[in-house]
Design a protein around this motif. Structure first.
Motif, short mmCIF file in Angstrom:
data_model
loop_
_atom_site.label_atom_id
_atom_site.label_comp_id
_atom_site.label_asym_id
_atom_site.label_seq_id
_atom_site.Cartn_x
_atom_site.Cartn_y
_atom_site.Cartn_z
N ALA A 174 31.55 -15.37 -15.36
CA ALA A 174 30.45 -17.27 -15.05
C ALA A 174 30.38 -18.06 -14.01
N ALA A 175 31.50 -19.06 -14.23
CA ALA A 175 31.60 -20.56 -13.21
C ALA A 175 31.78 -19.59 -11.86
N VAL A 176 31.79 -17.86 -11.48
CA VAL A 176 32.19 -17.79 -10.38
C VAL A 176 31.34 -17.96 -9.49
N ASP A 177 29.77 -16.83 -10.44
CA ASP A 177 28.52 -16.60 -10.19
C ASP A 177 27.86 -17.61 -9.95
N ARG A 178 28.08 -18.62 -10.55
CA ARG A 178 27.07 -20.10 -10.86
C ARG A 178 27.65 -20.02 -9.11
N ALA A 179 28.61 -20.98 -8.76
CA ALA A 179 28.88 -21.59 -7.54
C ALA A 179 28.61 -20.47 -6.61
#
Length: 140
Positions: free
Chosen positions: A70-75
């Motif tokens: 989720a963090a990678v997708d947000r970034a």
């Protein structure tokens, strides 16, 4: 070669075998279609699949992979929005301005043969040829 009596005996034996199979099928309990997973038994295949999916999700949550994804997708989403706002691509290139595309120069004409372009041919022709030499006439 078999006699008629041997053939009849074989046919009757086959018929009794078929009857025995029918009787066994009628008296046997119905086959159980239970599905097992992780030491548990499920009545339907779909229930077993749902249990596997729950287990997989629990493993991903406990390992922290779902949060990391989720963090990678947000970034990535934020980076894409930032780049689209600034007008640069991933490689840092800017798109050509629309004004440059519609310059005042007319587009170059396509090269065509004189026949296709409708140009008349010059009035030159070969008058004669002798010993590999040409005599050209016309062009007036």
């Amino acid at each position: 070669m078999k006699t008629r009596r041997q053939v009849n005996n074989i046919e009757s034996a086959a018929a009794s075998d078929v009857e025995d199979e029918r009787d066994a099928a009628a008296t046997a309990p119905p086959p159980s279609h239970a599905f097992a997973f992780n030491g548990k038994t499920f009545a339907t295949y779909q229930e077993m699949v749902d249990a596997k999916r729950r287990r997989n999700r629990d493993v991903l949550v406990s390992s922290g992979l779902l949060e990391a994804k989720a963090a990678v997708d947000r970034a990535a989403s934020e980076e894409k929005q930032r780049r689209s706002a600034s007008g640069t691509s991933i490689r840092g290139l800017k798109r050509a301005a629309a004004a440059r595309k519609s310059s005042s120069d007319p587009p170059a004409s396509r090269r065509k043969s004189g026949r296709l372009a409708g140009v008349t041919a010059p009035g030159i022709y070969i008058e004669s040829e002798q010993a590999g030499k040409f005599e050209i006439a016309g062009g007036g």
